[in-house]
Design a protein around this motif. Structure first.
Motif, PDB file in Angstrom:
ATOM      1  N   LYS B 424       0.845  -1.201   0.000  1.00  0.00           N
ATOM      2  CA  LYS B 424       0.000   0.000   0.000  1.00  0.00           C
ATOM      3  C   LYS B 424       0.877   1.246   0.000  1.00  0.00           C
ATOM      4  N   ARG B 425       1.907   1.182   0.829  1.00  0.00           N
ATOM      5  CA  ARG B 425       2.799   2.333   0.962  1.00  0.00           C
ATOM      6  C   ARG B 425       3.545   2.590  -0.357  1.00  0.00           C
ATOM      7  N   ALA B 426       3.968   1.514  -0.996  1.00  0.00           N
ATOM      8  CA  ALA B 426       4.711   1.666  -2.255  1.00  0.00           C
ATOM      9  C   ALA B 426       3.852   2.395  -3.279  1.00  0.00           C
ATOM     10  N   VAL B 427       2.580   2.018  -3.340  1.00  0.00           N
ATOM     11  CA  VAL B 427       1.669   2.667  -4.293  1.00  0.00           C
ATOM     12  C   VAL B 427       1.464   4.128  -3.908  1.00  0.00           C
ATOM     13  N   GLN B 428       1.319   4.350  -2.604  1.00  0.00           N
ATOM     14  CA  GLN B 428       1.133   5.713  -2.109  1.00  0.00           C
ATOM     15  C   GLN B 428       2.326   6.594  -2.498  1.00  0.00           C
ATOM     16  N   LEU B 429       3.517   6.054  -2.333  1.00  0.00           N
ATOM     17  CA  LEU B 429       4.720   6.829  -2.661  1.00  0.00           C
ATOM     18  C   LEU B 429       4.847   7.035  -4.171  1.00  0.00           C
ATOM     19  N   ALA B 430       4.553   5.957  -4.924  1.00  0.00           N
ATOM     20  CA  ALA B 430       4.709   6.041  -6.384  1.00  0.00           C
ATOM     21  C   ALA B 430       3.725   7.037  -6.988  1.00  0.00           C
ATOM     22  N   SER B 431       2.549   7.160  -6.358  1.00  0.00           N
ATOM     23  CA  SER B 431       1.565   8.082  -6.923  1.00  0.00           C
ATOM     24  C   SER B 431       1.695   9.470  -6.314  1.00  0.00           C
ATOM     25  N   GLY B 432       2.699   9.651  -5.472  1.00  0.00           N
ATOM     26  CA  GLY B 432       2.925  10.956  -4.869  1.00  0.00           C
ATOM     27  C   GLY B 432       3.536  11.925  -5.870  1.00  0.00           C
ATOM     28  N   PRO B 433       3.747  13.159  -5.447  1.00  0.00           N
ATOM     29  CA  PRO B 433       4.247  14.169  -6.379  1.00  0.00           C
ATOM     30  C   PRO B 433       5.648  13.850  -6.910  1.00  0.00           C
ATOM     31  N   ARG B 434       6.416  13.058  -6.174  1.00  0.00           N
ATOM     32  CA  ARG B 434       7.775  12.764  -6.641  1.00  0.00           C
ATOM     33  C   ARG B 434       7.802  11.622  -7.636  1.00  0.00           C
ATOM     34  N   LYS B 435       6.655  11.005  -7.834  1.00  0.00           N
ATOM     35  CA  LYS B 435       6.548   9.836  -8.728  1.00  0.00           C
ATOM     36  C   LYS B 435       7.635   8.808  -8.410  1.00  0.00           C
ATOM     37  N   ASP B 447      13.928   4.612   1.241  1.00  0.00           N
ATOM     38  CA  ASP B 447      14.240   5.939   1.751  1.00  0.00           C
ATOM     39  C   ASP B 447      13.031   6.557   2.455  1.00  0.00           C
ATOM     40  N   ASP B 448      12.100   5.689   2.844  1.00  0.00           N
ATOM     41  CA  ASP B 448      10.858   6.191   3.429  1.00  0.00           C
ATOM     42  C   ASP B 448      10.849   5.963   4.943  1.00  0.00           C
ATOM     43  N   PRO B 449      10.800   7.034   5.732  1.00  0.00           N
ATOM     44  CA  PRO B 449      10.819   6.855   7.193  1.00  0.00           C
ATOM     45  C   PRO B 449       9.651   6.017   7.701  1.00  0.00           C
ATOM     46  N   MET B 450       8.491   6.141   7.051  1.00  0.00           N
ATOM     47  CA  MET B 450       7.326   5.390   7.533  1.00  0.00           C
ATOM     48  C   MET B 450       7.507   3.877   7.316  1.00  0.00           C
ATOM     49  N   THR B 451       8.339   3.494   6.355  1.00  0.00           N
ATOM     50  CA  THR B 451       8.600   2.075   6.119  1.00  0.00           C
ATOM     51  C   THR B 451       9.818   1.614   6.910  1.00  0.00           C
ATOM     52  N   GLN B 452      10.875   2.416   6.866  1.00  0.00           N
ATOM     53  CA  GLN B 452      12.131   1.991   7.498  1.00  0.00           C
ATOM     54  C   GLN B 452      12.156   2.254   8.998  1.00  0.00           C
ATOM     55  N   LEU B 726      15.851   8.557   9.338  1.00  0.00           N
ATOM     56  CA  LEU B 726      14.641   7.766   9.068  1.00  0.00           C
ATOM     57  C   LEU B 726      13.942   7.413  10.382  1.00  0.00           C
ATOM     58  N   LEU B 727      14.748   7.025  11.358  1.00  0.00           N
ATOM     59  CA  LEU B 727      14.207   6.642  12.659  1.00  0.00           C
ATOM     60  C   LEU B 727      13.551   7.844  13.346  1.00  0.00           C
ATOM     61  N   ALA B 728      14.256   8.964  13.349  1.00  0.00           N
ATOM     62  CA  ALA B 728      13.745  10.159  14.011  1.00  0.00           C
ATOM     63  C   ALA B 728      12.465  10.647  13.332  1.00  0.00           C
ATOM     64  N   ASP B 729      12.472  10.647  11.998  1.00  0.00           N
ATOM     65  CA  ASP B 729      11.289  11.113  11.272  1.00  0.00           C
ATOM     66  C   ASP B 729      10.080  10.238  11.557  1.00  0.00           C
ATOM     67  N   TRP B 730      10.327   8.942  11.634  1.00  0.00           N
ATOM     68  CA  TRP B 730       9.207   8.039  11.909  1.00  0.00           C
ATOM     69  C   TRP B 730       8.687   8.266  13.339  1.00  0.00           C
ATOM     70  N   ASP B 734       6.767  12.108  10.988  1.00  0.00           N
ATOM     71  CA  ASP B 734       7.025  13.066   9.923  1.00  0.00           C
ATOM     72  C   ASP B 734       7.060  12.339   8.581  1.00  0.00           C
ATOM     73  N   ASP B 735       5.917  12.347   7.917  1.00  0.00           N
ATOM     74  CA  ASP B 735       5.795  11.637   6.646  1.00  0.00           C
ATOM     75  C   ASP B 735       6.122  12.586   5.503  1.00  0.00           C
TER      76      ASP B 735
END
Lengths: 198, 740
Positions: B424-435, B447-452, B726-730, B734-735
């Motif tokens: 779900k997260r991968a799709v969310q990131l891929a469809s985000g503004p950064r593509k 490179d995603d704090p919410m995943t890592q 990544l740890l601190a952001d999560w 901070d998404d």
């Protein structure tokens, strides 16, 4: 159980009924019609859904032309100069941040140093990249016999159906550094009308 | 029209061809049982058509396969339907194959003169299964990737040239670009061409012998067109409708909205990640029986594996191939039918067993095993420990296997859940503004704090810190861990009592040294702390308010694990094993009786309103994304300003802590953590980097290691700078992908 050869060889009677079954034509017609209709449906579903997806690019809306910073104002002279247009490029699923997406020729007008002309460096005939030759003071296309004046007008006889495509520009002042911003667009080639590409 | 037909007829002989194709004789009339072959042809052509159109958007490459499939599924209009058709029709094809095979075997249609056609059919079946296997990899998601690794590793087990065969299939030692290009060429080129070739032969021979009528009905003969065609067409329609039903199943079952079309049709996992260690690989359902079958040969060495993966399945195929010959004997046909039913029944049972094994923990009451879990925990402390009473020991022995199965299933289910979350997260990131960057969607996840963040926390922090929504205080049982929470929460920790050596006298009065459980003045057993604060919602208003709550700051609830059975074992450490619950803040640390705890519990002179102001102001230092909107309100600004005054007042917080102004940390000698920017990204990064720094706990740091390396000496840290971020952001919620 042994295998028997096919039984009841077909009676070759000249009749309106089915050659084998003798079923009256009306019932036969209904069966045939139903078979054809259902057969068509099951065949068309995958085909149409495939074609629909194939046609997806036609439905994608073109992104509105965005202004991109192209050159510092003081680097522009009265001779056409080639500048790369650097911007984010979306290629289907990928985004390439800040890559060349095209090129433009920019010159300062002789008549008014505050006015500029920005030409898309693509030949409107078949999409080759034109180059400006100082010796002849012309834009020449490397593909066919298209040539353009410094201001982009066609020089007859010209393969291109229209003059070089002019682009909208504006001047932005960032902390005292003035630069030229261009609304970069590509256009369909080969036609007299200048139509923005998706 | 007629003229055109004649013109064509003269040049091609089309009339005869059509007549030959359509007016095949069906002895005994059209029948429903003859439809299976036609539905298979229909399914195959659907696959060809949908496959070709998918091909037009698919890009086989390790950083473009998942990405292009994502694009088809989520960005191209109707892509989800096309993909769904291809995906479920593939499964329908496997089912239809089995039905066709059953019909042929039961009817004895494999016997003379149709033996060759039966063999051709079996070859077609294997090609179809090959198509299913190769197609499964192409989306390059976790499921396909790991299933293919297992399948190709089994191929490597093959005797003789197994390893070479594996290297050739994979395109080298590693799975990547060449695996995809090879599998794609097999899936879209080699296998379909082979299938068409064998199909032409199969149908040609079928036409030569005609339909195999079992008991010619008294009914009159008929022709293929239109009677049998109608039945075939209706059967194909039923297949198609079933497939469409499956495409819409997520909406029909209420799992997704009808409008959320991108989540209809075929599933899509997270991008393939060779470094993931918690993904539970399973083959597609129609290969599950082989997967489960192989389990029967576990622990029997290489030969056992070969037996289960290659020889026995190969032998079963051989028996299938021999059916036309075996069928010549009197009882041969009966044997064949019986054999087929046994194989299919066995496969069905193995499939069920596999699914059951994986999902038995679902809906299972986890408290059922609570007692056993305790016993296992105790046992893990002392391998030779024998439970005090025989009944407990017996219960343990009897239920351990059940418990292990339960834990295995629980791990599988949470692995699946984790995989779904990541997908779900991968799709969310891929469809985000950064593509998607050129490095592929996997790099988005990496490179995603919410995943890592949770993964880093699990590996580096969870052995001391908890992370779960804290329950109410008191003697409430530990929080019920739903499957979805199990990936992080550890709400309890084992406590071992402290020991001291004392001089004692033995029975004869000789002095001896003995280890006894350490007790405090009141005679209570002392347990050294074993766990750090719960970091769920760290630095949020509620978290800080709890820290300033005298009931919570040092709260610790300890549950007994085992009653000492008799006074003689009173000094046996195991007899005093305890479990700590609800130590949200300092209750399970050295700071339990520290200055801060003493201050909050006894000396704090702030009233309720002031406490709120301090909590709000200190939390505002963190600039947590979740609180930013709230904190921007004018009323809240007033509250924050009032709190900041208290924080900066030398009568309150600033009597110990630094809050505002420049400090030379190298001159700081006290052990009070800096409150300026408390919980902010910068503060948290520096804190995790080195909690023993003068700015933080200084010399009063309780066991938390420095996670960053030392740039001066060049020693590498436990975590890199990026990992710390990544740890601190999560932790701060901070998404980077959230709309700002």
């Amino acid at each position: 159980m042994s295998v028997k050869p096919p039984q009841n060889p077909a009676p070759a009677k000249p009749t309106n009924a089915s050659p084998v079954t003798g079923v009256p034509p009306r019932r036969n017609f209904l069966t045939a019609a139903a078979a054809a209709v259902i057969g068509a449906i099951v065949g068309l579903v995958p085909l149409v859904s495939g074609l629909w997806v194939f046609a997806d690019p036609l439905r994608k809306k073109s992104a509105a032309g965005k202004f991109v910073r192209v050159a510092a104002l003081d680097s522009i002279s009265t001779q056409p100069q080639l500048f790369q247009v650097i911007a984010d490029k979306v290629d289907a699923w990928n985004l390439y941040p800040q890559v060349p997406i095209g090129a433009v020729y920019i010159r300062r007008l002789d008549t008014d140093p505050n006015q500029f002309q920005v030409l898309n460096a693509t030949c409107p005939h078949a999409g080759c990249a034109v180059s400006f030759t100082k010796e002849s003071d012309k834009f020449l296309c490397p593909c066919h016999n298209s040539a353009f004046e410094v201001n982009g007008e066609t020089i007859d006889p010209c393969a291109s159906p229209r003059r070089l495509d002019e682009l909208t520009w504006k001047i932005e002042d960032e902390k005292g550094q003035k630069s030229l911003w261009v609304e970069f667009q590509n256009f369909h080639t080969g036609r007299e009308e200048k139509k923005v590409k998706a | 029209m007629n003229g055109l037909m004649t013109w064509l007829e003269n040049r091609t002989g089309i009339r005869a061809l059509l007549h030959e194709a359509l007016y095949e004789r069906i002895p005994g009339g059209s029948r429903w049982r003859y439809v299976w072959g036609s539905t298979l042809v229909f399914a195959f052509f659907t696959q060809v058509i949908t496959g070709l159109f998918l091909w037009m958007a698919y890009s086989p490459g390790s950083t473009s396969a998942w990405e292009s499939v994502y694009y088809i599924q989520h960005e191209m209009s109707g892509g989800w339907f096309l993909r769904g058709l291809h995906h479920f029709m593939a499964q329908a094809m496997v089912v239809l194959l089995v039905l066709h095979l059953m019909q042929v075997v039961i009817d004895g249609a494999y016997r003379a003169p149709r033996e060759v056609n039966f063999w051709l059919g079996l070859i077609l079946m294997m090609i179809t299964l090959g198509l299913a296997l190769t197609g499964y990899l192409l989306p390059w998601d976790q499921k396909g990737y790991w299933a293919t690794i297992v399948a190709t590793n089994l191929l490597g087990l093959g005797p003789g040239v197994g390893e070479e065969a594996q290297v050739l299939a994979v395109g080298g030692g590693n799975y990547g670009q060449l695996t995809l290009t090879r599998f794609f060429a097999l899936h879209a080129g080699v296998l379909p061409v082979l299938l068409v070739g064998f199909l032409v032969l199969h149908i040609a021979i079928f036409r030569k012998h005609g339909i195999h009528a079992v008991k010619p009905d008294p009914a009159a003969d008929t022709t293929f067109w239109p009677d049998q065609v109608l039945k075939d067409a209706i059967a194909c329609l039923a297949v198609l409708l079933t497939v469409i039903f499956l495409i819409f199943w997520p909406a029909i079952s209420g799992r997704t909205e009808w409008s959320d079309t991108a989540h209809l049709g075929a599933e899509m996992g997270a991008p393939a990640d060779s470094s993931s260690n918690d993904f539970p690989p399973r083959p597609e359902w129609y290969f599950l029986f082989l997967f489960q079958f192989l389990k029967l040969f576990e622990g029997q060495g290489e030969f056992g594996e070969q037996l289960g993966a290659i020889f026995i399945p190969g032998l079963l195929m051989l028996v299938l191939f021999l059916m036309p010959i075996v069928g010549r004997w009197k009882l041969g046909h009966r044997f064949n039918v019986l054999f087929l039913f046994c194989v299919l029944g066995g496969a069905a049972w193995l499939t069920y067993a596999s699914i059951h094994e994986d999902t038995l923990a679902r809906g299972e009451d986890s408290t059922k095993f609570a007692e056993l879990e305790k016993q296992i925990k105790i046992k893990s402390y002392d391998k030779n420990h024998h439970f005090v009473d025989a009944a407990t020991e017996q219960n343990y022995a009897a239920n351990k296997a059940k418990f292990d199965a339960y834990i295995k299933s629980r791990n599988y289910l949470s692995g699946v859940e984790e995989a779904e979350r990541e997908a779900k997260r991968a799709v969310q990131l891929a469809s985000g503004p950064r593509k998607i960057p050129v490095t592929g969607a996997l790099s988005l996840l990496r490179d995603d704090p919410m995943t890592q963040g949770p993964k880093l926390f699990k590996q580096n922090c969870l052995s001391c810190h908890d992370y779960y929504q804290p329950p109410q205080l008191g003697n409430a049982p530990p929080p019920v861990k739903k499957l979805s929470e199990e990936w992080l929460a550890t709400a309890s920790r084992m406590l071992m009592p402290a020991f001291e050596t004392v001089e004692q006298k033995d029975e004869k009065g000789n002095p001896i040294k003995a280890a006894v459980v350490k007790r405090n003045m009141e005679g209570e057993v002392i347990f050294p702390p074993s766990g750090a604060p719960n970091l769920y919602g760290f630095a949020s208003r509620a978290w800080i308010a709890g820290l300033l709550d005298k009931a919570k700051i040092s709260h610790l609830r300890i549950d007994k694990l085992l009653e000492p059975a008799n006074p003689a074992v009173v000094n046996n450490a195991l007899a005093f094993l305890r479990e700590a619950h609800d130590a949200i803040y300092f209750g399970n640390t050295k700071h339990k009786d520290g200055e801060m705890a003493g201050y909050v519990q006894n000396d704090m002179t702030l009233d309720m309103q002031q406490l709120e102001q301090v909590a709000v102001a200190l939390s505002a230092e963190a600039k947590l994304p979740a609180q930013q909107k709230l904190e921007a309100q004018p009323k809240q600004q007033e509250l924050i300003a009032a709190g900041q005054k208290l924080l900066n007042s030398s009568d309150h917080c600033a009597s110990c802590h630094h809050f505002r102004g420049k400090v030379d940390w190298s001159m700081k000698e006290d052990t009070y953590p800096d409150l300026e920017g408390y919980g902010s990204r910068e503060w948290l990064l520096e804190f995790i980097a080195n909690p023993g720094h003068a700015r933080f706990y200084n010399t009063n740091n309780d066991r938390m290691p420095a996670f960053a390396g030392d740039p001066k000496t060049g020693t590498p840290g436990k975590l890199s700078r990026r990992e710390l971020e990544l740890l601190a952001d999560w932790l701060r919620g901070d998404d980077p992908n959230a709309a700002k």
